[in-house]
Design an enzyme around this catalytic site. Structure first.
Site, PDB file in Angstrom:
ATOM      1  CD  GLU A  58      -2.564   1.058   2.771  1.00 31.96           C
ATOM      2  OE1 GLU A  58      -3.470   1.885   2.978  1.00 31.96           O
ATOM      3  OE2 GLU A  58      -2.268   0.146   3.584  1.00 31.96           O
ATOM      4  CE  LYS A 125      -7.284   1.535   3.530  1.00 34.49           C
ATOM      5  NZ  LYS A 125      -6.015   1.875   4.221  1.00 34.49           N
ATOM      6  CB  CYS A 161      -4.756  -1.797   4.024  1.00 36.41           C
ATOM      7  SG  CYS A 161      -3.941  -2.199   5.596  1.00 36.41           S
TER       8      CYS A 161
END
Length: 554
Positions: A58, A125, A161
């Site tokens: 990330e 994200k 994540c």
């Protein structure tokens, strides 16, 4: 089926797919250096492992966490230049990278696919975290959609994540046709994190009948340590591949992709003990902080006690003995065995060792203070003076030789304020800041199991600051076994005083310990940063006011 931000998907057909997890350490803010590293790594993954896809952590282009660097006006320009450079490299393998990307005026934490010199897919994200050490909502807008991208002919679901922990992203990707999930991570270490990750990934892969590639960052950034431990779970929820923790490297995985992409299983690394993983985290934290900030060496006070003994061992293991200087600064209350043990450990670890008595400096200070102190009894003032003289000596050596001063206070002491401002707290990095006293002892035994470098009586004799005759830590504190349990409940789990007492702890002990924690926030605010190993350290995790009328009973 395709979704916004994705290329059209091909129909299922059996094929092999070689995915390489690039478990690497990136430097925050070094966008050109990080970009060059991505290119060099992708080329190596193709030449050495015949990679089809190389997966990076990330935000690898900026390093993680970039914090307020993301607010710099030039950030977008620099990231766009990096993305253009990656496309111009015309890499043989497809790459999946993390970068901040602005879209319609909003900044997103993105996963990007670059294949055949073009950005062929992107994902934003969806669940930027805003708890513990994370404050991503300060910078990033939420993504809204799944992204299933055709990479090398295989429909791959992308996510970043935190999205793997939430309900929705994996499920949406599978509904959209993903036969493989790639999850980019910068997930920081704490003592139970890898176990929690495995439990989660096992459930997500099994329930959704999809293999998951979990690629994680390794290395340290300020107080955070990233442990790697990248993994692949197959569509039955079985762990097929696990990279070793705290180790940089390229970790290839071969998949057979038909209706599912199933990985070929590999031998799994041995599960490290709790002490081994904590010690590795401390070593990584010290190594990266010192090296990334350009310090030539470190210096620390070696007292003959347990804390400085473990801190010295970590420093020497992290940097090599030639970059470590230990200084014993005895006073009239320093016991002979402390001098002997400090010298023995320094010799065993082959570090530079110096002895400078603080007696003459103490006498000079006391002579100067004789008039204002006349008729007053000795108290902690004189004890603190000893610590502050030692701090001045260490800082002077730091200035002269370009060494970083490592402090050695443990979490138990930091919590209750058993440390001296501008004395033993003077320094740039606290090795044991998030390590309880009881764990310090366990780490000492663990380090000696590798090679006996800490004299045994340093571990077995009662701990003492040796600032007064016959002084013992437990003269003014509950035993560390009790103290650390109270601190864990109050500091790390936010349990109230009344609830802690209800668990069977002595009410007077609990109230005294909690009062010490509460009134010493001002000290902790001035303390150096240190390696975080628990879910709640004294740093980014815990932000309490210094001036407060809060009562901690309920």
């Amino acid at each position: 089926m395709s979704v916004p931000g994705s290329t059209p998907l091909s129909s299922p057909s059996p094929r092999t797919l070689r995915v390489v997890m690039a478990q690497l350490d990136f430097l925050v803010g070094d966008i050109p250096g990080n970009t060059d590293r991505v290119i060099e790594t992708a080329k190596r993954a193709y030449s050495e492992h015949n990679a089809d896809i190389v997966v990076f952590p990330e935000l690898c282009i900026t390093g993680y966490p970039p914090e307020d660097l993301l607010l710099r006006p030039s950030m977008d320009i620099r990231v766009n230049e990096a993305l253009e450079q990656l496309q111009a490299a015309h890499l043989d393998a497809a790459i999946v990278i993390g970068a901040p990307v602005r879209s319609d005026g909003s900044l997103h934490n993105a996963a990007l696919v670059i294949e055949s010199g073009k950005i062929t897919g992107r994902y934003f994200k969806r669940f930027p975290p805003n708890y513990q050490v994370f404050d991503e909502k300060r910078y990033f807008a939420d993504g809204a959609d799944a992204a299933v991208v055709d990479i090398c002919g295989v429909p791959v679901g992308l996510m970043v994540c935190e999205d793997i922990w939430a309900d929705g992203p994996v499920e949406d990707s599978v509904v959209a046709g993903a036969r493989l999930i790639i999850n980019l991570n910068a997930s920081p270490y704490d003592i139970h994190k890898q176990t929690r990750r495995k439990t989660l990934l096992e459930r997500k892969s099994r329930e959704n009948q999809v293999s998951i590639v979990y690629a994680n960052l390794v290395g340290a950034q300020d107080e955070l340590v990233f442990d790697g431990g990248s993994m692949v779970y197959d569509s039955t929820g079985t762990l097929a591949v696990e990279a070793p923790q705290f180790t940089s490297g390229l970790f290839p995985v071969e998949f057979l992709c038909d209706r599912h992409c199933q990985p070929t299983s590999q031998p799994l690394p041995a599960e490290p003990s709790l002490e081994a993983s904590i010690y590795s985290a401390l070593v990584a934290g010290v190594r990266d902080y010192v090296n990334k900030n350009g310090f030539k060496s470190v210096v620390l006070g070696l007292s003959g006690g347990i804390d400085s003994a473990v801190a010295l061992a970590v420093a020497a293991d992290a940097l090599g003995p030639e970059r470590v200087r230990a200084v014993m600064m005895p006073f009239r209350y320093t016991l002979g065995i402390s001098l002997e043990d400090a010298e023995a450990q320094a010799a065993a670890m082959k570090v530079q060792y110096d002895v400078y008595s603080i007696e003459p400096m103490y006498e000079s200070f006391m002579a100067t203070l004789a008039a204002p102190f006349e008729g007053m009894t000795l108290d902690t003032t004189e004890q603190n003076l000893q610590a502050r003289i030692r701090g001045v000596l260490l800082m002077s050596l730091s200035n002269k030789f370009g060494s970083l001063v490592l402090t050695t206070g443990n979490k138990s002491e930091v919590a209750v304020g058993y440390s001296t401002l501008y004395g033993d707290m003077a320094g740039g990095f606290d090795v044991l800041k998030d390590v309880s006293k009881t764990m310090v002892f366990r780490l000492a035994w663990y380090r000696n199991s590798l090679s006996p470098v800490i004299p045994e009586r340093v571990i077995t004799r009662p701990p003492s600051a040796e600032l007064a005759p016959d002084q013992k830590d437990e003269d003014s504190l509950p035993g560390y076994d009790v103290l650390d349990q109270i601190l864990s409940l109050y500091v790390e789990q936010d349990v109230s005083a009344d609830a802690i007492v209800a668990k069977g702890f002595d009410e007077a002990d609990v109230k005294r310990v909690i009062r010490l924690v509460d009134i010493n926030e001002y000290k902790r605010r001035q303390a150096p940063i240190g390696v975080r190993i628990t879910e709640r350290g004294f740093g980014k995790d815990r932000r309490y006011p210094i001036t407060s009328g809060w009562k901690s009973g309920k």
